[in-house]
Write a protein that holds these residues in place. Structure first.
Motif, PDB file in Angstrom:
ATOM      1  N   ALA A  85      27.821  72.061  27.508  1.00 22.28           N
ATOM      2  CA  ALA A  85      27.954  72.320  28.468  1.00 22.28           C
ATOM      3  C   ALA A  85      27.460  72.141  29.719  1.00 22.28           C
ATOM      4  O   ALA A  85      27.039  72.875  30.562  1.00 22.28           O
ATOM      5  N   PRO A  86      27.189  70.378  30.433  1.00 22.38           N
ATOM      6  CA  PRO A  86      25.764  70.743  31.501  1.00 22.38           C
ATOM      7  C   PRO A  86      26.645  71.282  32.941  1.00 22.38           C
ATOM      8  O   PRO A  86      26.229  71.442  33.698  1.00 22.38           O
ATOM      9  N   TYR A  87      28.169  70.598  32.625  1.00 19.57           N
ATOM     10  CA  TYR A  87      28.662  70.623  33.960  1.00 19.57           C
ATOM     11  C   TYR A  87      29.556  72.210  34.186  1.00 19.57           C
ATOM     12  O   TYR A  87      30.392  72.919  33.766  1.00 19.57           O
ATOM     13  N   THR A  88      28.106  72.690  34.609  1.00 21.11           N
ATOM     14  CA  THR A  88      29.269  74.645  34.510  1.00 21.11           C
ATOM     15  C   THR A  88      28.084  75.068  35.968  1.00 21.11           C
ATOM     16  O   THR A  88      26.896  75.187  36.081  1.00 21.11           O
ATOM     17  N   PRO A  89      28.723  75.048  37.333  1.00 22.79           N
ATOM     18  CA  PRO A  89      28.582  75.267  38.234  1.00 22.79           C
ATOM     19  C   PRO A  89      27.654  76.668  38.531  1.00 22.79           C
ATOM     20  O   PRO A  89      26.783  76.553  39.529  1.00 22.79           O
ATOM     21  N   ASP A  90      28.695  77.819  37.629  1.00 20.77           N
ATOM     22  CA  ASP A  90      27.675  79.187  38.023  1.00 20.77           C
ATOM     23  C   ASP A  90      26.236  78.541  37.357  1.00 20.77           C
ATOM     24  O   ASP A  90      25.505  79.961  37.326  1.00 20.77           O
ATOM     25  N   MET A  91      26.018  77.752  36.724  1.00 20.56           N
ATOM     26  CA  MET A  91      24.213  77.402  35.952  1.00 20.56           C
ATOM     27  C   MET A  91      23.831  76.585  36.641  1.00 20.56           C
ATOM     28  O   MET A  91      24.059  75.275  35.661  1.00 20.56           O
ATOM     29  N   PRO A  92      22.614  76.350  37.776  1.00 18.58           N
ATOM     30  CA  PRO A  92      22.441  75.502  38.818  1.00 18.58           C
ATOM     31  C   PRO A  92      20.852  74.742  37.402  1.00 18.58           C
ATOM     32  O   PRO A  92      22.027  73.482  37.682  1.00 18.58           O
ATOM     33  N   HIS A  94      21.669  73.751  33.976  1.00 22.65           N
ATOM     34  CA  HIS A  94      22.986  73.067  33.411  1.00 22.65           C
ATOM     35  C   HIS A  94      23.752  71.486  34.646  1.00 22.65           C
ATOM     36  O   HIS A  94      23.870  70.485  33.728  1.00 22.65           O
ATOM     37  N   LEU A  95      23.741  72.715  35.737  1.00 24.29           N
ATOM     38  CA  LEU A  95      24.048  70.960  36.472  1.00 24.29           C
ATOM     39  C   LEU A  95      23.570  70.165  37.053  1.00 24.29           C
ATOM     40  O   LEU A  95      23.655  68.970  37.062  1.00 24.29           O
ATOM     41  N   GLY A  96      22.534  69.903  37.110  1.00 27.31           N
ATOM     42  CA  GLY A  96      20.978  68.928  36.970  1.00 27.31           C
ATOM     43  C   GLY A  96      20.743  68.176  35.518  1.00 27.31           C
ATOM     44  O   GLY A  96      20.248  67.016  36.291  1.00 27.31           O
ATOM     45  N   LYS A  97      21.123  68.917  34.520  1.00 27.19           N
ATOM     46  CA  LYS A  97      21.240  67.943  33.037  1.00 27.19           C
ATOM     47  C   LYS A  97      22.357  67.493  33.178  1.00 27.19           C
ATOM     48  O   LYS A  97      22.772  66.007  32.977  1.00 27.19           O
ATOM     49  N   ALA A  98      23.672  67.750  34.103  1.00 29.52           N
ATOM     50  CA  ALA A  98      25.017  67.030  33.957  1.00 29.52           C
ATOM     51  C   ALA A  98      24.783  65.581  35.399  1.00 29.52           C
ATOM     52  O   ALA A  98      24.835  64.789  34.639  1.00 29.52           O
ATOM     53  N   ARG A  99      23.492  65.814  36.291  1.00 29.37           N
ATOM     54  CA  ARG A  99      23.636  64.353  37.254  1.00 29.37           C
ATOM     55  C   ARG A  99      22.798  63.761  36.576  1.00 29.37           C
ATOM     56  O   ARG A  99      22.773  62.615  36.503  1.00 29.37           O
ATOM     57  N   ALA A 100      22.121  64.205  35.414  1.00 29.26           N
ATOM     58  CA  ALA A 100      21.386  63.082  34.281  1.00 29.26           C
ATOM     59  C   ALA A 100      21.551  62.747  33.743  1.00 29.26           C
ATOM     60  O   ALA A 100      22.099  61.015  33.752  1.00 29.26           O
ATOM     61  N   TRP A 111      21.724  53.854  25.574  1.00 29.91           N
ATOM     62  CA  TRP A 111      22.058  55.585  25.698  1.00 29.91           C
ATOM     63  C   TRP A 111      22.845  56.015  24.738  1.00 29.91           C
ATOM     64  O   TRP A 111      24.121  55.957  23.825  1.00 29.91           O
ATOM     65  N   THR A 112      22.749  57.543  24.641  1.00 27.66           N
ATOM     66  CA  THR A 112      23.019  58.358  23.548  1.00 27.66           C
ATOM     67  C   THR A 112      22.712  60.551  23.806  1.00 27.66           C
ATOM     68  O   THR A 112      21.090  60.071  24.424  1.00 27.66           O
ATOM     69  N   ILE A 113      23.441  60.902  23.940  1.00 21.53           N
ATOM     70  CA  ILE A 113      22.632  62.238  25.128  1.00 21.53           C
ATOM     71  C   ILE A 113      23.592  63.092  24.006  1.00 21.53           C
ATOM     72  O   ILE A 113      24.417  63.327  23.135  1.00 21.53           O
ATOM     73  N   LEU A 114      22.360  64.153  23.350  1.00 18.42           N
ATOM     74  CA  LEU A 114      23.151  65.541  22.674  1.00 18.42           C
ATOM     75  C   LEU A 114      22.396  66.171  23.865  1.00 18.42           C
ATOM     76  O   LEU A 114      22.036  66.420  24.568  1.00 18.42           O
ATOM     77  N   GLN A 115      23.944  67.368  23.652  1.00 17.82           N
ATOM     78  CA  GLN A 115      23.893  68.798  23.884  1.00 17.82           C
ATOM     79  C   GLN A 115      23.690  69.679  23.101  1.00 17.82           C
ATOM     80  O   GLN A 115      24.859  70.545  22.485  1.00 17.82           O
ATOM     81  N   PRO A 116      22.406  70.250  22.932  1.00 16.77           N
ATOM     82  CA  PRO A 116      22.538  71.283  21.830  1.00 16.77           C
ATOM     83  C   PRO A 116      22.665  72.845  22.634  1.00 16.77           C
ATOM     84  O   PRO A 116      22.298  73.201  23.687  1.00 16.77           O
ATOM     85  N   GLY A 117      23.242  73.437  21.880  1.00 18.55           N
ATOM     86  CA  GLY A 117      23.236  74.955  22.297  1.00 18.55           C
ATOM     87  C   GLY A 117      22.010  76.179  22.220  1.00 18.55           C
ATOM     88  O   GLY A 117      21.447  74.613  21.633  1.00 18.55           O
TER      89      GLY A 117
END
Length: 223
Positions: A85-92, A94-100, A111-117
């Protein structure tokens, strides 16, 4: 095969390096100073597993710099360690990771992106667990060794270029994990005293948890 791991001296980097070595792949963990050596640090590497420092103040800037280094050194494959859940406005952070992630998708490399919980290893289940959020909130917990095995898979096997994988080993609450370990779980009232970003994260967890599906992890691990 030789794989560079920028940001590879923490728990995630060590686990990924271990998983790669089990496949007879040479892993090269790199810290900030080592990465500054540029082409020397990346010499002979054909791929990179990119991990930003935890809670980095400017993760997109850090990732952009590493991608520049990779391109300059002729490395063609990069896997980025993001977050569920990188695009989560309430967690700044996480937003940095969304932009990355956006930088990865436009970087010109394979490229490949891994999004672990959340890592289950972040909870000390050998004693009573105290966390600053609802212990009954649902999470998709990722086992660190499972994430590392997935990382080794996408780095060494074909078919993962352009993929984004959200990863969890199991769905559970902190209370359920504690009960299984035979200890109690208690919510500690905030603020945590650990900074605004972490307080924002804990407040989000308190309201929503961080659910993550488990099927993708199962499919990638073949079990």
């Amino acid at each position: 095969m030789r794989v560079a791991i920028p940001g590879g001296h923490g728990q995630t980097g060590r686990a990924v390096a271990s998983a790669l070595r089990k496949r007879r792949v040479e892993a090269v963990p790199l810290g900030r100073a080592e990465r500054a050596c540029g082409s020397f640090a990346f010499h002979g590497c054909s791929a990179a597993y990119l991990i930003a420092p935890n809670m980095h103040a400017d993760e997109p800037g850090y990732v952009a710099d590493v991608l520049d280094d990779l391109r300059a050194c002729g490395i063609e494959q990069v896997v980025y360690h993001s977050v569920a859940a990188p695009y989560t406005p309430d967690m700044p952070h996480h937003l940095g990771k969304a932009r990355a992630e956006d930088l990865l998708r436009r970087c010109g490399l394979a490229w490949t992106i891994l999004q672990p919980g959340a890592y289950v290893q972040n909870l000390d289940l050998t004693r009573p667990v105290r966390v600053p959020y609802d212990v009954h909130a649902v999470f998709g917990f990722a086992d660190l060794d499972d994430v590392a095995e997935v990382a080794a898979t996408v780095l060494t096997e074909p078919g993962h270029t352009g993929a984004t994988y959200e990863l969890a080993s199991r769905s559970a609450t902190v209370a359920e994990l504690a009960a299984e370990a035979g200890v109690t779980a208690t919510r500690v009232p905030g603020p945590s005293g650990q900074g605004a970003w972490l307080d924002a994260m804990f407040a989000y967890y308190d309201r929503h948890g961080l659910p993550v599906g488990t099927r993708t992890m199962q499919a990638l691990l073949g079990r």
